[in-house]
Design a protein around this motif. Structure first.
Motif, PDB file in Angstrom:
ATOM      1  N   THR A 234     -86.221 -44.807 -52.046  1.00 53.05           N
ATOM      2  CA  THR A 234     -85.690 -43.991 -53.138  1.00 53.05           C
ATOM      3  C   THR A 234     -84.172 -43.861 -53.113  1.00 53.05           C
ATOM      4  OG1 THR A 234     -86.033 -41.946 -51.878  1.00 53.05           O
ATOM      5  CG2 THR A 234     -87.826 -42.672 -53.303  1.00 53.05           C
ATOM      6  N   LEU A 290     -94.810 -51.179 -56.530  1.00 54.98           N
ATOM      7  CA  LEU A 290     -94.408 -49.865 -57.054  1.00 54.98           C
ATOM      8  C   LEU A 290     -93.037 -49.911 -57.724  1.00 54.98           C
ATOM      9  CD1 LEU A 290     -95.586 -47.383 -54.267  1.00 54.98           C
ATOM     10  CD2 LEU A 290     -96.678 -47.896 -56.448  1.00 54.98           C
ATOM     11  N   THR A 291     -92.088 -50.569 -57.083  1.00 57.23           N
ATOM     12  CA  THR A 291     -90.732 -50.590 -57.645  1.00 57.23           C
ATOM     13  C   THR A 291     -90.646 -51.484 -58.879  1.00 57.23           C
ATOM     14  OG1 THR A 291     -90.178 -52.239 -55.939  1.00 57.23           O
ATOM     15  CG2 THR A 291     -89.515 -49.963 -55.536  1.00 57.23           C
ATOM     16  N   LEU A 294     -91.693 -49.209 -61.610  1.00 54.13           N
ATOM     17  CA  LEU A 294     -90.647 -48.238 -61.944  1.00 54.13           C
ATOM     18  C   LEU A 294     -89.559 -48.843 -62.835  1.00 54.13           C
ATOM     19  CD1 LEU A 294     -90.209 -46.386 -58.525  1.00 54.13           C
ATOM     20  CD2 LEU A 294     -91.217 -45.481 -60.623  1.00 54.13           C
ATOM     21  N   GLU A 298     -87.069 -48.261 -67.285  1.00 60.89           N
ATOM     22  CA  GLU A 298     -85.694 -47.868 -66.949  1.00 60.89           C
ATOM     23  C   GLU A 298     -84.717 -48.340 -68.014  1.00 60.89           C
ATOM     24  OE1 GLU A 298     -82.971 -45.932 -65.639  1.00 60.89           O
ATOM     25  OE2 GLU A 298     -84.609 -45.910 -64.165  1.00 60.89           O
ATOM     26  N   ARG A 303     -79.769 -49.695 -62.607  1.00 66.45           N
ATOM     27  CA  ARG A 303     -80.984 -49.214 -61.961  1.00 66.45           C
ATOM     28  C   ARG A 303     -82.139 -50.200 -62.138  1.00 66.45           C
ATOM     29  NH1 ARG A 303     -81.882 -43.903 -60.262  1.00 66.45           N
ATOM     30  NH2 ARG A 303     -79.981 -42.664 -60.180  1.00 66.45           N
ATOM     31  N   TYR A 307     -84.081 -51.502 -58.908  1.00 65.11           N
ATOM     32  CA  TYR A 307     -85.525 -51.547 -58.694  1.00 65.11           C
ATOM     33  C   TYR A 307     -85.985 -52.985 -58.481  1.00 65.11           C
ATOM     34  CZ  TYR A 307     -86.261 -46.630 -59.875  1.00 65.11           C
ATOM     35  OH  TYR A 307     -86.265 -45.267 -59.862  1.00 65.11           O
ATOM     36  N   SER A 311     -88.020 -54.510 -55.344  1.00 64.79           N
ATOM     37  CA  SER A 311     -89.238 -55.291 -55.538  1.00 64.79           C
ATOM     38  C   SER A 311     -89.142 -56.665 -54.875  1.00 64.79           C
ATOM     39  CB  SER A 311     -89.507 -55.445 -57.038  1.00 64.79           C
ATOM     40  OG  SER A 311     -90.707 -56.139 -57.272  1.00 64.79           O
ATOM     41  N   ASP A 531     -96.555 -43.936 -68.042  1.00 70.22           N
ATOM     42  CA  ASP A 531     -95.188 -43.494 -68.318  1.00 70.22           C
ATOM     43  C   ASP A 531     -94.889 -42.182 -67.612  1.00 70.22           C
ATOM     44  OD1 ASP A 531     -96.998 -42.186 -69.901  1.00 70.22           O
ATOM     45  OD2 ASP A 531     -95.697 -42.085 -71.666  1.00 70.22           O
ATOM     46  N   ILE A 534     -94.247 -43.008 -63.955  1.00 70.77           N
ATOM     47  CA  ILE A 534     -92.935 -43.628 -63.827  1.00 70.77           C
ATOM     48  C   ILE A 534     -91.842 -42.573 -63.939  1.00 70.77           C
ATOM     49  CG2 ILE A 534     -91.305 -45.219 -64.935  1.00 70.77           C
ATOM     50  CD1 ILE A 534     -93.706 -46.971 -65.689  1.00 70.77           C
ATOM     51  N   LYS A 537     -91.553 -40.931 -60.864  1.00 68.65           N
ATOM     52  CA  LYS A 537     -91.233 -41.892 -59.795  1.00 68.65           C
ATOM     53  C   LYS A 537     -92.260 -41.832 -58.668  1.00 68.65           C
ATOM     54  CE  LYS A 537     -86.321 -41.615 -60.879  1.00 68.65           C
ATOM     55  NZ  LYS A 537     -84.961 -41.282 -60.421  1.00 68.65           N
ATOM     56  N   PHE A 538     -93.527 -41.716 -59.090  1.00 65.95           N
ATOM     57  CA  PHE A 538     -94.652 -41.644 -58.158  1.00 65.95           C
ATOM     58  C   PHE A 538     -94.505 -40.490 -57.161  1.00 65.95           C
ATOM     59  CE2 PHE A 538     -94.619 -46.193 -59.407  1.00 65.95           C
ATOM     60  CZ  PHE A 538     -95.879 -46.247 -59.984  1.00 65.95           C
TER      61      PHE A 538
END
Length: 615
Positions: A234, A290-291, A294, A298, A303, A307, A311, A531, A534, A537-538
């Protein structure tokens, strides 16, 4: 000759840092010249060294004894095999190009002397980490990389968000660094040697499976912090608060690359633990998936790329955990070039949209105000990131996919395909939106010829490497990375599957963002709850905020209270007791005869009573 070239490659940026530190504050332009010139010398020396040493049968080892503890000895110096040589050259070259680009980007910043001093120090720390002969010395440079990244992420410290991002990056990577430090200490205790050559050839035979698993787990904890793996990723998107050249350097060839390089560097030791390899593969795949999710919604271009870096790093870690160190390292190399180009291009488009990072603000800028060269390079970088033939990203990803199929890792292969689809979708979404023709007139900024060169040359060179670099150096790369490109049925099957997945992602992105009317959410809006997850951000940011506020901050408050009320109180009370005792004794010496007589009588009475009752 080779050793001299290595000295130049390692210390060129450090010498630039020292010179810049001692230059007067008013010599700003000279500090810029010093940084770029010395970085260029280092890049040239490392490139020459690459051609001279690549096919050498033995690595360059230059060792100086440093510390000795019982039977353990810590050395400093160089260990430069082909793996370190490839990484060294990529770091030096990319760093030089980014510093050249910074001449344009930081032109109007009043603190650019501090910027170039810090970025040269950052580069030197990463280079020294790559070529260190000893894991203990590697750890020291690992920490210097963290220090330099803290200073660069918080470079614009007058902004509260930049200060918070720098602190977050520094604190979260410390969790991982504790693991790395513990692993080094355990290796010193168990095998009394942390030389890289010893660790990758002999250390495994001296460690039991339990010891090995613990050491591998601790090393990977360090990787999770530096290379932003679940749940410690993060900090990386927030690190975008630093200047764009810093983002390009951190995300391509320095800080986050250090973790993956460490895994590959110690792979002969790590692969001896099958449980450790499974854990590495699982965390890498989870982080990558996960990323990638995300990044789907965005809006901030930097950003999105951040991400994407998380990933792709997870993709590399997953590949290493699956057993292909060459796949992870090859993708790290290709990714470094096209990702640094994409970040540098983001700086250009941010300037074009009046310092807005929002891709939908960039879409409002008319096409005539966007450089065709920059748009073309943006698409080259995006498609390379997606893994489309014939760009470099395709070659490195195809190598990983081919390995997974060949070794029947079908579950991991499916996860990798999902990640590739998501990557192709969100990178194409970014490129389609930024490439739109807007109608908001923007103010034009004319720049000098020199600044124009500083802007265009680095991104063009990186673009050329992305398009043709792999093919030009293919004979060397094929040998070192053990590329399997036989045109058999398995190759064409894999090529068809991966290309179809990538083209599907690009096609869906076109349907939502490439036409006149588009939806900002795309297909994500049709997936119930996605959404929302996301946006949250989990819940990882919420979790870490709770850990920091209630855990770390609470522990700090308890420590502060105990220091004030127990430790300091005990020390202070000793002093207070001495003072009170001294004051009591001074009353015996008041100079009053009557008091002396009373005291003498009381003493005599006490002595008589004592002798009487004792008898």
């Amino acid at each position: 000759m080779n050793l001299n070239l290595l000295h130049i490659s390692v210390f060129a940026n450090f010498l630039a840092f020292v010179v810049i530190v001692f230059l007067p504050k008013t010599w700003v332009k000279r500090s810029v010249t010093v940084a770029v010139s010395f970085a260029g010398i280092g890049a040239l020396a490392s490139t020459i060294l690459l051609f001279r040493q690549f096919s050498a049968p033995a690595p360059i080892e230059w060792v100086i004894p440093w510390l000795k503890w019982n039977s353990a000895q810590v050395n400093v110096g160089y260990y430069l095999d082909t793996l370190a040589l490839v990484m060294l050259t990529s770091v030096c070259v990319i760093s030089f190009l980014i510093q050249l680009y910074s001449v344009w980007y930081m032109n109007e910043d009043p603190a650019k002397k501090r910027f170039f001093g810090t970025i040269t120090f950052f580069t030197w720390a990463m280079i020294s980490f790559v070529v260190s002969v000893n894991l203990f010395a590697s750890y020291l440079f690992w920490e210097l990389i963290g220090l330099a990244s803290y200073l660069l992420i918080g470079f614009w410290h007058e902004k509260a968000s930049a200060r918070a991002a720098a602190i977050k990056a520094f604190v979260m990577t410390r969790f991982g660094d504790l693991g790395f430090m513990a692993a080094v200490i355990l290796l010193i205790i168990q095998v009394h040697n942390t030389d890289i050559s010893f660790l990758i050839t002999q250390a495994g035979s001296q460690l039991g499976q339990t010891q090995l698993l613990i050491i591998v787990g601790l090393i990977f904890l360090g990787v999770m912090g530096k290379s932003a793996q679940f749940p410690l990723y993060t900090w990386l998107p927030d690190a975008m608060e630093g200047p764009t050249p810093v983002s390009a350097l951190i995300h391509s060839a320095t800080m986050v690359a250090a973790g993956v390089f460490l895994l590959v560097r110690l792979f002969p030791l790590i692969e001896l633990s099958s449980a450790g390899m499974h854990y590495i593969c699982f965390i890498g795949g989870l982080s990558s998936l996960l990323t990638a999710i995300l990044a789907l919604l965005e809006r901030d271009m930097k950003r999105i790329l951040a991400y994407s870096t998380c990933s792709q790093l997870g993709f590399m870690v997953m590949a290493v955990g699956a057993g292909t160190w060459s796949g992870g390292m090859f993708h790290l190399l290709t990714h470094a070039f096209f990702k640094s180009m994409l970040f540098l291009l983001s700086g250009y488009f941010i300037f074009a949209s009046h310092h807005s990072n929002d891709i939908f603000d960039m879409a409002k800028v008319p096409l005539k105000d966007k450089s065709k060269l920059m748009l073309a390079l943006l698409w080259i970088g995006a498609l390379a990131l997606a893994g489309l033939f014939p760009l470099s990203g395709f070659m490195s990803k195809e190598n990983i996919f081919g390995y997974l199929l060949e070794h029947h890792h079908y579950g991991i292969y499916s996860v990798a395909l999902t990640i590739s689809f998501l990557t192709a979708y969100y990178t194409s979404r970014m490129a389609f939106v930024v490439s739109r023709d807007g109608h908001h007139q923007m103010e034009h900024h004319t720049i000098s010829k020199g600044l124009n060169i500083a802007l265009r040359v680095p991104v063009t060179v990186l673009g050329l490497v992305t398009v043709a670099g792999v093919w030009v150096f293919f004979p060397w790369l094929k040998e070192f990375f053990q590329l399997h490109l036989e045109l058999n049925r398995e190759f064409w099957l894999n090529f068809g599957i991966t290309t179809t997945v990538v083209l599907t992602g690009i096609g869906i992105a076109y349907l939502y963002f490439g036409r006149k009317t588009f939806s900002e959410k795309g297909w994500v809006g049709f997936v119930p709850g996605l959404d929302f997850l996301i946006a949250k951000k989990f819940y990882l940011d919420i979790f870490w905020n709770a850990v920091m506020q209630k855990g770390v901050y609470g522990l700090a408050k308890a420590g502060f209270w105990s220091e004030a009320h127990i430790v300091n109180a005990a020390v202070n009370n000793v002093g207070y007791a001495c003072v009170r005792g001294g004051k009591a004794v001074t009353k015996l010496q008041a100079g009053e005869v009557q008091r002396y007589i009373v005291i003498a009588v009381l003493v005599i009475v006490a002595v008589v009573l004592y002798l009487t009752f004792r008898g």
